[in-house]
Design a protein around this motif. Structure first.
Motif, short mmCIF file in Angstrom:
data_model
loop_
_atom_site.label_atom_id
_atom_site.label_comp_id
_atom_site.label_asym_id
_atom_site.label_seq_id
_atom_site.Cartn_x
_atom_site.Cartn_y
_atom_site.Cartn_z
N LYS B 11 0.85 -1.18 0.00
CA LYS B 11 0.00 0.00 0.00
C LYS B 11 0.89 1.23 0.00
O LYS B 11 1.74 1.40 0.89
N THR B 13 0.56 5.33 0.10
CA THR B 13 -0.41 6.37 0.38
C THR B 13 0.30 7.69 0.61
O THR B 13 1.49 7.73 0.90
N VAL B 19 -5.55 4.80 6.11
CA VAL B 19 -5.42 3.50 5.46
C VAL B 19 -6.02 2.42 6.35
O VAL B 19 -6.06 2.55 7.58
#
Lengths: 111, 114
Positions: B11, B13, B19
């Motif tokens: 992930k 971000t 998140v």
């Protein structure tokens, strides 16, 4: 303060060259000591649990032993596929069963 | 049988975004744990669940971090207003129950905050 210290930080072995990894701990009361293997990009893989001084566990080329202050992971005649980071962790009597990890030993076995 | 699964595996971000990281434990495992592994550091305990209850949240680094578990199974770790220092691999583990029982780890979610 509860602590787990692993040595050496890194170890290079020739294939077939036996050695030992050390995990020393200072905790107020030990519920169990755990050894894990971690390959790059993966989660730790469980190897052994030891509960009391004098206990030994074996799996293939690995043998783990425990004393009142430390544990050893003996690697007999290692192969290149044994290359990984080996993590030691302790679980305390008065804890919520969380593991306190050492920083690991990076093992490289050369063919 | 199936092991612990985590999603997403990676992930990326932006700083300040929220998140959510997901963990599916081994079927039948009542205890679930979240750990964080930062570059060059050891695994750091975050939170422990027994069933849906979290008796120990002592490892959560700040109030931006929260976690929940529903149905005694899936768990979600939420990080609000992410900071660059939150970049790490987040690992989930499960075990049969309390006591000195082996914890089985998932593959982790690598979080990068830019």
């Amino acid at each position: 303060e509860d602590q787990v210290t692993q040595s050496p930080e890194a170890l290079r072995l020739q294939e077939g060259e036996s050695s030992s990894l050390n995990c020393s701990y200072t905790v107020s009361g030990l519920r169990g000591l755990f050894w894990y293997r971690q390959d790059p990009g993966k989660g730790p893989e469980f190897l052994f649990t030891l509960y009391s001084a004098g206990e030994e566990k074996e799996k293939e080329r690995l043998k783990a032993t425990l004393t009142k202050k430390e544990s050893f992971l003996h690697i007999t005649a290692p192969k290149p596929e044994d290359s990984a980071t080996y993590l030691c962790a302790v679980q305390m009597m008065d804890s919520s069963y969380k593991l306190i990890f050492g920083s690991g030993t990076r093992l490289l076995v050369r063919p | 049988g199936a092991g612990v699964s985590q999603s997403p595996s990676n992930k990326v971000t932006e700083k300040g975004k929220d998140v959510e990281l997901r963990c599916d434990p081994i079927s039948g495992h009542t205890a679930l744990y979240w750990y964080r592994q930062s570059l060059g550091q050891g695994l750091e305990f975050l939170i422990y669940f027994q069933g849906n209850s979290a008796p120990d949240k002592s490892g959560l680094p700040s109030d931006r971090f929260s976690a929940e578990r529903t149905g005694g199974s899936v768990s979600t770790l939420t990080i609000q207003r992410t900071q660059q220092e939150d970049s790490a691999v987040y690992l989930c583990a499960s075990s049969l129950g309390q006591g000195a029982r082996e914890q089985y780890f998932g593959p982790g979610t690598r979080l990068t905050v830019t």
